[in-house]
Design an enzyme around this catalytic site. Sequence first.
Site, short mmCIF file in Angstrom:
data_model
loop_
_atom_site.label_atom_id
_atom_site.label_comp_id
_atom_site.label_asym_id
_atom_site.label_seq_id
_atom_site.Cartn_x
_atom_site.Cartn_y
_atom_site.Cartn_z
CD GLU A 146 -1.97 -2.32 1.27
OE1 GLU A 146 -0.90 -2.58 1.76
OE2 GLU A 146 -2.89 -3.26 1.01
CG HIS A 161 -11.94 -6.17 5.77
ND1 HIS A 161 -11.10 -6.76 6.75
CD2 HIS A 161 -11.47 -6.35 4.36
CE1 HIS A 161 -10.30 -7.41 6.02
NE2 HIS A 161 -10.32 -7.01 4.70
C1 LIG Z 1 -2.68 -4.55 4.11
C2 LIG Z 1 -4.00 -5.14 3.25
N1 LIG Z 1 -3.95 -5.39 1.85
C3 LIG Z 1 -4.90 -5.71 1.13
C4 LIG Z 1 -5.80 -6.65 1.69
C5 LIG Z 1 -6.94 -7.38 0.95
N2 LIG Z 1 -6.60 -8.69 0.95
C6 LIG Z 1 -6.96 -9.77 1.64
S1 LIG Z 1 -6.32 -11.28 1.21
C7 LIG Z 1 -5.67 -10.70 -0.15
C8 LIG Z 1 -4.52 -11.44 -0.83
C9 LIG Z 1 -3.56 -12.06 0.37
O1 LIG Z 1 -2.61 -12.89 -0.38
P1 LIG Z 1 -1.57 -13.65 0.39
O2 LIG Z 1 -0.85 -12.65 1.32
O3 LIG Z 1 -0.57 -14.31 -0.69
O4 LIG Z 1 -2.32 -14.68 1.19
P2 LIG Z 1 -3.28 -15.82 0.80
O5 LIG Z 1 -4.85 -15.21 0.50
O6 LIG Z 1 -2.86 -16.19 -0.54
O7 LIG Z 1 -3.13 -16.85 1.79
C10 LIG Z 1 -5.70 -9.13 -0.11
C11 LIG Z 1 -5.20 -8.44 -1.15
C12 LIG Z 1 -5.82 -6.93 3.11
N3 LIG Z 1 -6.48 -7.94 4.10
N4 LIG Z 1 -4.75 -6.33 3.97
#
Ligand SMILES: Cc1ncc(C[n+]2csc(CCOP(=O)(O)OP(=O)(O)O)c2C)c(N)n1
Lengths: 326, 326, 322, 322
Positions: free
Chosen positions: C58, C127
């Site tokens: 971000e 959220h």
């Molecule tokens: C700081 C932040 N940015 C964006 C999000 C929205 N978001 C939730 S899960 C996700 C993807 C996460 O990917 P990863 O870290 O690879 O974990 P996975 O879901 O694959 O377990 C996003 C972009 C968030 N929760 N927190």
Amino acid sequence: MSAPGPELMVEMYAAMLRVRLFEERARELFQRGRIPGFLHTSVGQEAVAVGVAAALRTDDYVLSTHRGHGHLVAKGGSLRGLMAELYGKANGICHGKGGTMHIADVSVGYLGANGVLASGCVVAPGVGLSIKQRRSGQVVVTFFGDGAANRGPFHEGVNLSALWTLPVVFVCENNRWASSTAHTRSTAGGSIAARAAGYGIPGESVDGNDVVAVWDAVMRAVERARRGDGPSLIEAHTIRWVGHFEGDPQAYRGKDEVDEGRRRDPIARLERVLTEHGRLDAAHAARIRESVVAEIEDAVAHAEASPLPRGEDALNDLFAYYPWAD
Amino acid sequence: MSAPGPELMVEMYAAMLRVRLFEERARELFQRGRIPGFLHTSVGQEAVAVGVAAALRTDDYVLSTHRGHGHLVAKGGSLRGLMAELYGKANGICHGKGGTMHIADVSVGYLGANGVLASGCVVAPGVGLSIKQRRSGQVVVTFFGDGAANRGPFHEGVNLSALWTLPVVFVCENNRWASSTAHTRSTAGGSIAARAAGYGIPGESVDGNDVVAVWDAVMRAVERARRGDGPSLIEAHTIRWVGHFEGDPQAYRGKDEVDEGRRRDPIARLERVLTEHGRLDAAHAARIRESVVAEIEDAVAHAEASPLPRGEDALNDLFAYYPWAD
Amino acid sequence: MKLDFGDALNLALREEMRRDPRVYCIGEDIVLGLPFGVTKGLIDEFGPDRVLNAPISEAAIVGSAFGAAVTGLVPVVDMHFADFVTCAMDEVANQIAKSRYMFGGQLDCPLTLRMPYGIGKSGGGHHSNSVEAWFVNLPGLKVAIPSTPADARGLLKTAIRDPDPVLVFEHRALYRVVGDVPEAEVLVPLGAADVKRPGRDVTVIATARMVHESLEAARRLAEEGVEVEVVDPRSLVPLDRETLAASVRRTHRVVVAEEGVMRGSAGAWLAWVVMEDSFDELDAPIARVAAPNVPIPFSPPLESFVMPAADDVIAAVRHVLK
Amino acid sequence: MKLDFGDALNLALREEMRRDPRVYCIGEDIVLGLPFGVTKGLIDEFGPDRVLNAPISEAAIVGSAFGAAVTGLVPVVDMHFADFVTCAMDEVANQIAKSRYMFGGQLDCPLTLRMPYGIGKSGGGHHSNSVEAWFVNLPGLKVAIPSTPADARGLLKTAIRDPDPVLVFEHRALYRVVGDVPEAEVLVPLGAADVKRPGRDVTVIATARMVHESLEAARRLAEEGVEVEVVDPRSLVPLDRETLAASVRRTHRVVVAEEGVMRGSAGAWLAWVVMEDSFDELDAPIARVAAPNVPIPFSPPLESFVMPAADDVIAAVRHVLK
Ligand SMILES: Cc1ncc(C[n+]2csc(CCOP(=O)(O)OP(=O)(O)O)c2C)c(N)n1
Ligand SMILES: Cc1ncc(C[n+]2csc(CCOP(=O)(O)OP(=O)(O)O)c2C)c(N)n1
Ligand SMILES: [Mg+2]
Ligand SMILES: [Mg+2]
């Protein structure tokens, strides 16, 4: 590489099954509208949660993610408390205030799921510091995804933990995707484990679908941490079988990846190994499954039977001490 | 390693002298109460600012730090505008609103000093993106200190720049200290340049007191960037002769470090090289100094003679367009 | 034409991207239009150079947008959820908001930050937050907060064309709300409040989702003969104090309705503005509708308890009429 | 005894660190007591395990303090300059403020965040901001803002002993202000406003440096026979609404004085509180003293222009007396 004893392997088998069946049941309940909110499950990724938890003591700490049910189940958290929380019930482990993305079960060292990615990476060194000051011999594991690894807290948390040789294990669950964004489109250089070298700490890449490999890598990291030699970074490569969240149409990937995941099912794999070595037979496996199913159904029945909180309960739990309502 | 031509070397000599004498003069003026605020100067570190700037075009961009006068002087910024700004005068380059830590001179691509450490690391990829979209062939350099390198934006900015192969050069000025905190007490693994490998980009450690070495490393990084091959990270090791800020008692370090710095004075060193190779004699050196001094004195005179802003000018410059005052 | 709020925003993005090749969108998972569909399909028309999926960074997403904005591009950043602006707070508060001023006006910063926000669907504590008050308190930013599809499109277009940074707060619960949107490319200026329903008895100043709850309250109160005027500021910075004051001169009674928490919120600020401009016009103390001072809980009964709704507006209106 | 504000804070830290071995201090350059001397000498008494110089990693400093606080330690974080909380905003807003609540009360979080803030000495746009309003708007945090050495010591001690996270805003310009501090270890509770000067004509509600400016204004106005009551809330969360209301019942006229900007500030919130609690007691509209809506500029004439002072309080008092 050291090998876990046969009992532990059977335990890990049961634990993976517990995670799998719990989450499959949760998905079904979500689809039927019993569970509110967003639901992120780790179906297919169970070897990471279980391999990590099996290398930990109950009083060791875990900092988890938005995809954290598996971490909690593996750590020995109460299925009743967890399921009731997913339902948003008053006697959920967080009184219905947390829900899927913000569950904690402090009684088993599970310091919280987290709705903000990578936040645990900077919390972990503080837990490590507390362990060190209290000379308690504990360790703390912080989980994060391949996507989350690109946030600043990864850098700050790893650096601080390495600098102060804190008992922290950084576990990246690389499931190839951050929501719809491929790991290759988010991570320059491609390897998260390789970033450890820049901080002078061990970084290891393991097959995250092999619970024994995960357990082994974490055991070494945990021993190192308990010895006072500081943190390690482990990147566990795995595959999620399901959508990023329940209902995700997964337009970003083909079926082949999920097929690959199923072929490399960590549970079936361990079952094969145990069977080949005569440590598990069909009857034993069936008994394990039965007892796991019973536990889960007990948790579901408990959650179903539990009361919802009253609206005004929303005003509780904010402060330990507050002189009045203003 | 390529070598700069003799003219360029003499220019770099003059530029280092300009930075040095400008800042020595600013220190003196600060001590005499002519310049308000905090003052962070880069005395002793001039080879970094000048080595970088000499490898850049005027339309290339620089993102600077709290210790940024040298970067601006080297980039060719107006000494009058800069000195008047340090004085807080109405015709300072920022109308007195910025001051030492928040000066910009967009006319020479200097996009701003910064009071928040490492912030430029995440701004740089956006400048790089803009360059790439506009196909302007420019590059952007972002400076940061050894201390700042431990903030999250370093990680996010390097990763994004590497991922999108943006024309960015990350230049870490490692002067061994972040205020009173030694580099060794802040940076796990010890090397900032080594962290580049984790992102799959070149990372180079150079003698930051050797302007030719800096120039050479930056030239290669800039060529790479202009070719479209993406970012590089350069760690320039140098020594600050003065306090972290003007008035710093420097209780954290001994005199020996400053002595070492003076022995390795980048200006004297280049003067020796140029003299040995017959490219500079005493008379020429004196002429250079004279003209630099004249420029600086002109800037001081200008600043002294300039008016202070009126209080209510504080209300200007906030928005490009605003329908009314509310 | 009829469009929902999300599609109206999508249309605004398309129109502005067509008009100005410098405009690009950046955010997490925006190529597929996640999480709310606003950027859906843009990739097909504008390609990957102008619709950028960023890594989860971000600070770099927002910081880089600043860098691009001051060197010739016009970024539209999707914050994914407004809550995550906390991960880029220096970039917004210290770089984006302050640079033009600190640099004596040398740089324009034509940057738009789209802030999907608000309570709903058991999003839980990370959220669901209303963070607009922080940015109202940050000089150097403009803050828009549309409630209808037409306003959403018109304000987003204005934001993109504005030479200054603009935050657009988009309430998550409104994305699928349908409304009339003009065929023509109508811009809605910043600093122009809109009377969403005229009425002579009480002025309800409401933002985003609470505009709809207030309209519902007004409908119900009208059945009892109470005529509520619903005024939507549409932007908090700049703020159209005159339209607010004019309404108060008609009704002499005011309710301020928002979704943020009571303490230190944007609604507290609006209440102060009414006080300052119209103290002598007030026949009763101002009443406020807002969430209680807690994070947003997960469980549906808890969530609906904290989520202000039409009933709360009705109670507040009755209170100021007493 | 006589102590300056900074030394009073230093004393509070020493006392609490002696009392409770779980208490530790963390921040940048705090071993030498930089930047304002508050932590000076602690290293000699408590050693490097309890006085920790951290790398420049605000997110990790604040985030790690959270981790330590929920697992048995009692951190006191030095934010260096309050402005830099922007670099740890997720940690404060989403982790520290929300975790106890989201986890259903499972974890206490006895964490203190010391926030040196405020305008002064041409610190410029990145070192001068009043950001307390953001945290007043963030449920789950307590917010103290002392004005005198005795209050500083007493509130910091209370903050450290509090099982919940407390932010202590310390105005930079007060560090060298000397005042009486009791010999005994007196705690000042959160949520207890203090009448710094009694008066019957106008209530000035002021925080931090503006308490001193208001006392100066009161002295000058007393010469004209105007008796100003200066009330210092001392903590914004919890807020002692009763003491404020009691003062308004005596004076019926109110000025709110703060250093933050006008728009959306803590003072706007305080003005609302007075409105809500005391509307019928007010004989005149409330007046506010605050900075104009711009970042803090560098040059001394600009800086003094935006910095509210005694003259502004006097003007506001005259205004509410009209
Ligand atoms: C700081 C932040 N940015 C964006 C999000 C929205 N978001 C939730 S899960 C996700 C993807 C996460 O990917 P990863 O870290 O690879 O974990 P996975 O879901 O694959 O377990 C996003 C972009 C968030 N929760 N927190
Ligand atoms: C984010 C942030 N944290 C802390 C500070 C306070 N501060 C100003 S300069 C400085 C030391 C910087 O060290 P380094 O990055 O090595 O740069 P140097 O001063 O050595 O040039 C500190 C801690 C700041 N300005 N910004
Ligand atoms: Mg992933
Ligand atoms: Mg340094």
